[in-house]
Design a protein around this motif. Structure first.
Motif, PDB file in Angstrom:
ATOM      1  N   ARG A   1      41.151  61.031  25.348  1.00  0.00           N
ATOM      2  CA  ARG A   1      42.520  61.484  25.637  1.00  0.00           C
ATOM      3  C   ARG A   1      42.941  60.951  26.987  1.00  0.00           C
ATOM      4  N   SER A   2      44.237  60.942  27.241  1.00  0.00           N
ATOM      5  CA  SER A   2      44.692  60.552  28.570  1.00  0.00           C
ATOM      6  C   SER A   2      45.257  61.764  29.315  1.00  0.00           C
ATOM      7  N   PHE A   3      45.322  62.896  28.637  1.00  0.00           N
ATOM      8  CA  PHE A   3      45.946  64.093  29.207  1.00  0.00           C
ATOM      9  C   PHE A   3      44.930  64.886  30.057  1.00  0.00           C
ATOM     10  N   PRO A   4      45.320  65.280  31.292  1.00  0.00           N
ATOM     11  CA  PRO A   4      44.367  65.985  32.160  1.00  0.00           C
ATOM     12  C   PRO A   4      44.080  67.419  31.709  1.00  0.00           C
ATOM     13  N   ILE A   5      42.801  67.711  31.584  1.00  0.00           N
ATOM     14  CA  ILE A   5      42.368  69.048  31.166  1.00  0.00           C
ATOM     15  C   ILE A   5      41.358  69.601  32.160  1.00  0.00           C
ATOM     16  N   GLY A   6      41.565  70.851  32.540  1.00  0.00           N
ATOM     17  CA  GLY A   6      40.586  71.561  33.352  1.00  0.00           C
ATOM     18  C   GLY A   6      39.720  72.418  32.462  1.00  0.00           C
ATOM     19  N   ALA A   7      38.440  72.513  32.800  1.00  0.00           N
ATOM     20  CA  ALA A   7      37.529  73.389  32.049  1.00  0.00           C
ATOM     21  C   ALA A   7      37.293  74.645  32.881  1.00  0.00           C
TER      22      ALA A   7
ATOM     23  N   ALA B   1      50.434  67.684  25.670  1.00  0.00           N
ATOM     24  CA  ALA B   1      51.348  66.714  26.289  1.00  0.00           C
ATOM     25  C   ALA B   1      52.693  66.754  25.574  1.00  0.00           C
ATOM     26  N   GLY B   2      52.664  66.844  24.253  1.00  0.00           N
ATOM     27  CA  GLY B   2      53.893  66.888  23.453  1.00  0.00           C
ATOM     28  C   GLY B   2      54.725  68.136  23.733  1.00  0.00           C
ATOM     29  N   GLN B   3      54.061  69.191  24.196  1.00  0.00           N
ATOM     30  CA  GLN B   3      54.801  70.403  24.539  1.00  0.00           C
ATOM     31  C   GLN B   3      55.345  70.320  25.972  1.00  0.00           C
ATOM     32  N   GLY B   4      55.072  69.217  26.648  1.00  0.00           N
ATOM     33  CA  GLY B   4      55.694  68.966  27.947  1.00  0.00           C
ATOM     34  C   GLY B   4      54.848  69.305  29.155  1.00  0.00           C
ATOM     35  N   PHE B   5      53.663  69.856  28.944  1.00  0.00           N
ATOM     36  CA  PHE B   5      52.836  70.228  30.091  1.00  0.00           C
ATOM     37  C   PHE B   5      52.367  68.989  30.848  1.00  0.00           C
ATOM     38  N   GLY B   6      52.146  69.162  32.151  1.00  0.00           N
ATOM     39  CA  GLY B   6      51.558  68.097  32.954  1.00  0.00           C
ATOM     40  C   GLY B   6      50.034  68.126  32.912  1.00  0.00           C
ATOM     41  N   PHE B   7      49.493  69.307  32.620  1.00  0.00           N
ATOM     42  CA  PHE B   7      48.044  69.461  32.494  1.00  0.00           C
ATOM     43  C   PHE B   7      47.767  70.776  31.778  1.00  0.00           C
ATOM     44  N   GLY B   8      46.535  70.911  31.303  1.00  0.00           N
ATOM     45  CA  GLY B   8      46.167  72.150  30.616  1.00  0.00           C
ATOM     46  C   GLY B   8      44.813  72.622  31.102  1.00  0.00           C
ATOM     47  N   GLU B   9      44.606  73.924  30.988  1.00  0.00           N
ATOM     48  CA  GLU B   9      43.285  74.450  31.348  1.00  0.00           C
ATOM     49  C   GLU B   9      42.727  75.194  30.144  1.00  0.00           C
ATOM     50  N   CYS B  10      41.555  74.780  29.688  1.00  0.00           N
ATOM     51  CA  CYS B  10      40.935  75.406  28.514  1.00  0.00           C
ATOM     52  C   CYS B  10      39.799  76.312  28.950  1.00  0.00           C
ATOM     53  N   GLY B  11      39.494  77.281  28.104  1.00  0.00           N
ATOM     54  CA  GLY B  11      38.482  78.300  28.422  1.00  0.00           C
ATOM     55  C   GLY B  11      39.195  79.632  28.655  1.00  0.00           C
ATOM     56  N   THR B  12      38.502  80.591  29.093  1.00  0.00           N
ATOM     57  CA  THR B  12      37.182  80.561  29.703  1.00  0.00           C
ATOM     58  C   THR B  12      36.108  80.349  28.640  1.00  0.00           C
ATOM     59  N   VAL B  13      35.194  79.410  28.958  1.00  0.00           N
ATOM     60  CA  VAL B  13      34.069  79.165  28.072  1.00  0.00           C
ATOM     61  C   VAL B  13      32.811  79.719  28.739  1.00  0.00           C
ATOM     62  N   THR B  14      31.946  80.311  27.903  1.00  0.00           N
ATOM     63  CA  THR B  14      30.659  80.808  28.397  1.00  0.00           C
ATOM     64  C   THR B  14      29.563  79.953  27.749  1.00  0.00           C
TER      65      THR B  14
ATOM     66  N   PRO C   1      31.505  65.988  33.373  1.00  0.00           N
ATOM     67  CA  PRO C   1      31.819  64.616  32.939  1.00  0.00           C
ATOM     68  C   PRO C   1      32.993  64.555  31.950  1.00  0.00           C
ATOM     69  N   LEU C   2      33.345  65.687  31.334  1.00  0.00           N
ATOM     70  CA  LEU C   2      34.315  65.677  30.229  1.00  0.00           C
ATOM     71  C   LEU C   2      35.717  66.116  30.636  1.00  0.00           C
ATOM     72  N   ALA C   3      35.806  66.902  31.709  1.00  0.00           N
ATOM     73  CA  ALA C   3      37.107  67.462  32.124  1.00  0.00           C
ATOM     74  C   ALA C   3      37.623  66.703  33.340  1.00  0.00           C
ATOM     75  N   GLN C   4      38.905  66.902  33.653  1.00  0.00           N
ATOM     76  CA  GLN C   4      39.462  66.276  34.868  1.00  0.00           C
ATOM     77  C   GLN C   4      39.274  67.183  36.086  1.00  0.00           C
ATOM     78  N   TYR C   5      39.093  68.473  35.837  1.00  0.00           N
ATOM     79  CA  TYR C   5      38.723  69.367  36.936  1.00  0.00           C
ATOM     80  C   TYR C   5      37.989  70.573  36.365  1.00  0.00           C
ATOM     81  N   LEU C   6      37.304  71.295  37.229  1.00  0.00           N
ATOM     82  CA  LEU C   6      36.620  72.521  36.828  1.00  0.00           C
ATOM     83  C   LEU C   6      37.254  73.714  37.522  1.00  0.00           C
ATOM     84  N   THR C   7      37.307  74.829  36.813  1.00  0.00           N
ATOM     85  CA  THR C   7      37.696  76.091  37.434  1.00  0.00           C
ATOM     86  C   THR C   7      36.562  77.085  37.247  1.00  0.00           C
TER      87      THR C   7
END
Ligand code: FMN
Length: 346
Positions: A128-134, A72-85, A158-164
């Motif tokens: 957190r309040s920042f939206p994260i996709g997994a 959020a501090g870097q200015g993004f509106g959302f982030g996507e983490c992974g790819t996780v296996t 249950p933990l992310a705001q969206y899934l990819t």
């Protein structure tokens, strides 16, 4: 675009080392935050998820969900983490990331190196309040790909705001085969079924599920996959992942990203939006390196954009630059909010 001093420093190191340093610097709060550029004109939703602006971090930069608190501090509106296996895995032998400086491109053949689902989920669980996709993948040695995606979806929903659902990385053998109509359809129904179950049994809210596609698909295939997404009740697509084509002089295996990917990513978005329109939500990724390019993708039908490779050349200042540019373009074109610009130039 002149390099920031931090980027010049990172470029003294081989790409994977530079990437590691960048992630750790963000994780430990060593990267100064960007100036706050906040505007009601940029506030929007991504398939129902409220985001402060439509500029996101693409998957693969933060494979292990280590930098969430800094995004959020870097200015993004959302982030996507992974790819996780589901299980941790080391990925392919090094070297496996290559900078193509003159082309403002990168080739990577990482092969889903990551700490695995448990470590990922533990980090995602922090408040957190920042939206994260997994962003979910399958293990290299998985015998049942579908089961790996179901495991990842069940744990992360249950933990992310969206899934990819990532079925388009070129560096895991057989992964892209899941873009064939039959397995794709099975995967769409399996992952949406996870959502249905969690909503019924745990009272989870409805959250969007995206499928990330390759830019190397034929237009007909993109249209067919869009139909399957709509029929299966998925929310949208991320267009696109890296390409295995070589519009540049580089011989080795891997996925190409950055500037040379622009035409393919634009074309994939164009095809998908022309076909599916508002029935799906699209996130555009691939060579986005300026406010002009980001704005063009929104006008071509993307609800949001994601950045990766251009950040490695221009630094995090690019996020601020894109947001300022978007505000100016919207004003110039008489749009009060970014939502009004989506698809107008398609
Ligand atoms: C080093 C590197 C690693 C990546 N890893 C992933 C990944 O794990 N999962 C994924 O879905 N995409 C991954 N990507 C693809 C990006 O998310 C993005 O779709 C692609 O690079 C196009 O955007 P860009 O041209 O702005 O980089 C990776 C890209 C790069 C350069």
């Amino acid at each position: 675009m002149p390099k920031s001093p931090l980027i010049s420093l990172f470029h003294l190191f081989p790409p994977e080392m530079a990437h590691h340093l960048a992630v750790q610097a963000l994780r430990y709060g060593l990267v100064p935050p960007q100036p706050r550029v906040v505007s009601p004109a940029l506030e929007t939703t991504l398939a129902g998820v409220p985001i402060a602006n439509p500029v996101g971090l693409a998957a693969g930069f933060d494979k292990n969900a280590e930098t969430i608190a800094a995004l959020a501090g870097q200015g993004f509106g959302f982030g996507e983490c992974g790819t996780v296996t589901p299980l941790p895995q080391p990925g392919n032998p090094k070297p496996r990331i290559f900078r193509l400086k003159d082309e403002e491109a990168v080739v990577n053949r990482l092969g889903f190196n990551n700490d695995g689902l448990e470590a990922f989920a533990a980090r995602l669980a922090a408040p957190r309040s920042f939206p994260i996709g997994a962003n979910l993948g399958k293990n290299k040695d998985a015998t049942d790909a579908l089961a790996d995606y179901v495991t990842g979806a069940t744990r992360c929903y249950p933990l992310a705001q969206y899934l990819t659902v990532n079925i388009s990385s070129p560096n895991t053998q057989g992964l892209r085969d899941l873009q064939a109509a039959e397995p794709f359809g099975q995967l769409v129904s399996a992952v949406t079924q996870v959502r249905r179950q969690l909503m019924e049994t745990e009272g989870q809210p409805h959250k969007p599920i995206f499928f990330k596609l390759a830019p190397d698909l034929e237009a007909d295939a993109i249209r067919a996959l869009c139909d399957i997404l709509v029929e299966g009740g998925a929310d949208g697509a991320i267009l696109s992942n890296t390409t295995i084509t070589r519009p540049v002089a580089f011989d080795g295996a891997g996925g190409l990203s950055g500037k040379p990917l622009q035409p393919l990513a634009r074309a994939a978005l164009h095809t998908a939006y022309a076909h599916a329109g508002d029935r799906l939500t699209f996130i555009s990724a691939g060579g986005i390196d300026s406010a002009e390019e980001a704005y063009a993708r929104l006008r071509a039908g993307a609800s949001a954009v994601q950045l990766y490779t251009a950040l490695t050349y221009q630094g995090m200042g690019l996020v601020t630059q894109i947001k300022r540019g978007l505000i100016a373009f919207l004003q110039q074109d008489g749009f009060a909010n970014v939502r009004e610009a989506i698809g107008v130039g398609a």
